[in-house]
Scaffold this active site. Structure first.
Site, PDB file in Angstrom:
ATOM      1  N   LYS A   1       0.847  -1.202   0.000  1.00  0.00           N
ATOM      2  CA  LYS A   1       0.000   0.000   0.000  1.00  0.00           C
ATOM      3  C   LYS A   1       0.875   1.242   0.000  1.00  0.00           C
ATOM      4  CE  LYS A   1      -3.285   2.728   2.669  1.00  0.00           C
ATOM      5  NZ  LYS A   1      -4.263   2.861   3.750  1.00  0.00           N
TER       6      LYS A   1
ATOM      7  N   GLU B   1      -9.529  12.861  11.211  1.00  0.00           N
ATOM      8  CA  GLU B   1      -8.843  11.650  11.702  1.00  0.00           C
ATOM      9  C   GLU B   1      -8.063  11.885  12.986  1.00  0.00           C
ATOM     10  OE1 GLU B   1      -6.516   9.647   8.741  1.00  0.00           O
ATOM     11  OE2 GLU B   1      -6.065   7.978  10.104  1.00  0.00           O
TER      12      GLU B   1
ATOM     13  N   GLU C   1      -7.486  -1.857   2.324  1.00  0.00           N
ATOM     14  CA  GLU C   1      -6.758  -0.583   2.487  1.00  0.00           C
ATOM     15  C   GLU C   1      -6.860  -0.110   3.941  1.00  0.00           C
ATOM     16  OE1 GLU C   1      -8.057   2.274  -0.495  1.00  0.00           O
ATOM     17  OE2 GLU C   1      -7.446   3.939   0.773  1.00  0.00           O
TER      18      GLU C   1
ATOM     19  N   GLU D   1     -11.534  10.859  -5.864  1.00  0.00           N
ATOM     20  CA  GLU D   1     -11.486  10.866  -4.383  1.00  0.00           C
ATOM     21  C   GLU D   1     -10.645  12.029  -3.854  1.00  0.00           C
ATOM     22  OE1 GLU D   1     -10.634   7.014  -2.528  1.00  0.00           O
ATOM     23  OE2 GLU D   1      -9.473   8.086  -1.002  1.00  0.00           O
TER      24      GLU D   1
HETATM   25  C1  ISC Z   1      -4.403  11.154   2.899  1.00  0.00           C
HETATM   26  C2  ISC Z   1      -5.667  11.535   3.067  1.00  0.00           C
HETATM   27  O1  ISC Z   1      -6.637  10.713   3.589  1.00  0.00           O
HETATM   28  C3  ISC Z   1      -6.308   9.527   4.289  1.00  0.00           C
HETATM   29  C4  ISC Z   1      -7.286   9.423   5.390  1.00  0.00           C
HETATM   30  C5  ISC Z   1      -8.528   8.880   5.194  1.00  0.00           C
HETATM   31  C6  ISC Z   1      -8.772   8.123   4.049  1.00  0.00           C
HETATM   32  C7  ISC Z   1      -7.791   7.883   3.136  1.00  0.00           C
HETATM   33  C8  ISC Z   1      -8.067   7.085   1.923  1.00  0.00           C
HETATM   34  O2  ISC Z   1      -9.165   6.507   1.820  1.00  0.00           O
HETATM   35  O3  ISC Z   1      -7.231   7.044   1.020  1.00  0.00           O
HETATM   36  C9  ISC Z   1      -6.394   8.344   3.346  1.00  0.00           C
HETATM   37  O4  ISC Z   1      -5.675   7.248   3.822  1.00  0.00           O
HETATM   38  C10 ISC Z   1      -6.128  12.882   2.732  1.00  0.00           C
HETATM   39  O5  ISC Z   1      -7.294  13.211   2.982  1.00  0.00           O
HETATM   40  O6  ISC Z   1      -5.299  13.687   2.223  1.00  0.00           O
END
Ligand code: ISC
Length: 361
Positions: free
Chosen positions: A109, A164, A208, A346
């Site tokens: 990852k 987070e 993930e 995203e």
């Molecule tokens: C790296 C980011 O999100 C992280 C946190 C939540 C979900 C994430 C995702 O689904 O990729 C990322 O790991 C960002 O928002 O810049």
């Protein structure tokens, strides 16, 4: 200067001094910060993404304030010049390159990010952005932390609304709520719920997410007992995205001499929510494909007091304000099964959180 969690905002009224270090991951620095705190003070801290990159702590006094919603928005009319880098096409190519490395077995990852650089006319006013952050609260953890010792609002400022929680320490009680696995929200209510349900069933997103939970639980085992978390992640929403989230609770094995919140942040960060698995291979891919665009992004930001209590959020949904210039960052986790075009969408949805706060069309 402030850090807000939920309905309360700790707003600094006075800064005694600022400690800036070249390596924010240095454990001796974290211990020295806590040892130096005076009664009634907090250190408001920011750490960069990786070991060997800067950290800073502002020694402040302040107070908790209840957050208020605005009566009316007093937004000034502005024009914005926006540059995307990498461009969406270049970002899709970076994701494809990472997928190739994952397919080759180099890593499992990696989180890759992209930026928006904005120049505003007339220049953005930090107080206006911070006000809007506090009143609209697009993420649970709202912050505004100067990135140097010029606390008069003249230097660069890290602002954001992170959803987070990296780590919270309240006495012996430790909490983390890692996020990973996301889907953009829809303005159509039915479609929005369909996307949330799809996320909870997506094998790619569950994998993930699992990398992050595993890494955090593994790191907590060194210093905690009674580590508890649900077997399957919950849903958590922001204004623009759905996330998979796992609330983790634990107790410090040694509540007297155990690590402070700042030291815990160093131990856990960077998690695979912003880095990857294995860490070293992912960091090499990030350096190779992203270059140095992360700076203070994808780090962590929060506070610690002289008892070691405190709370740190991951520096996402964030921006650096510097005079008329603003840089926004968003990243996405890439694993086997990721699709470059979806990752562009995203990261676009994640960028929209701070773009809205700053008034971008
Ligand atoms: C790296 C980011 O999100 C992280 C946190 C939540 C979900 C994430 C995702 O689904 O990729 C990322 O790991 C960002 O928002 O810049």
């Amino acid at each position: 200067m402030l850090f807000a969690s939920g309905e309360e905002a700790y707003i600094a009224h006075a800064v005694r001094h600022t400690s800036e270090v070249p390596d924010g991951a240095d454990p001796a620095w974290a211990d020295a910060v806590v040892a130096e705190l005076e009664p009634g003070e907090r250190a408001l801290c920011a750490l960069s993404f990786a070991a060997g990159a800067p950290g800073l702590a502002h020694f402040v006094t302040g107070a908790e304030h209840a957050l208020q919603r605005p009566e009316a928005d007093t937004t000034v009319e502005r024009t914005y010049q926006v540059t995307e880098f990498p461009t969406p096409d270049e970002y899709a190519a970076m994701v494809a390159a990472a997928l190739e490395k994952i397919a080759n077995g180099d890593l499992h990852k990696v989180v890759l990010g992209r930026c928006l650089d904005v120049v505003s006319t007339p220049p953005l006013v930090p107080a206006e952005i911070i006000d809007r952050l506090l009143t609209t609260r697009p993420g649970r953890y709202v912050f505004s932390v100067p990135l140097d010792s010029s606390t008069d609002g003249e230097g660069p400022i890290l602002v954001g609304a992170s959803p987070e929680l990296l780590v919270r320490r309240e006495g012996a009680v430790i909490s983390c709520t890692p996020l990973a696995g996301s889907v953009p929200r829809s303005s159509d209510a039915e479609e929005d719920l369909r996307r949330a349900a799809g996320l909870q069933e997506s094998a790619k997103d569950l994998a993930e997410h699992a990398f992050v939970v595993e890494a955090i639980v593994h790191a907590l085992k060194d210093v905690c007992v009674e580590i508890e978390y649900p077997a399957t992640p919950e849903l958590l929403s922001t204004d623009t995205v759905w996330h998979l989230a796992t609330p983790i609770h634990a107790r410090l094995a040694d509540p007297v001499d155990g690590p402070s919140a700042l030291r815990l942040a160093q131990l856990l960060h960077p998690t695979p929510a912003v880095g990857g698995v294995p860490t070293a291979a992912a960091n090499a891919v990030i350096a190779d494909l992203e270059g140095d665009l992360r700076d203070w992004f994808a780090g962590c930001v929060g506070w610690v007091d002289r008892y070691g209590d405190g709370e740190f959020a991951v520096t996402i949904r964030a921006a650096v304000m510097d005079g008329p210039r603003l840089r926004l960052f968003a990243g996405a986790g890439i694993v086997a099964g990721s699709d470059p075009a979806s990752e562009v969408r995203e990261t676009g949805a994640k960028l929209a959180t701070m773009a809205r706060v700053t008034g971008l069309p």
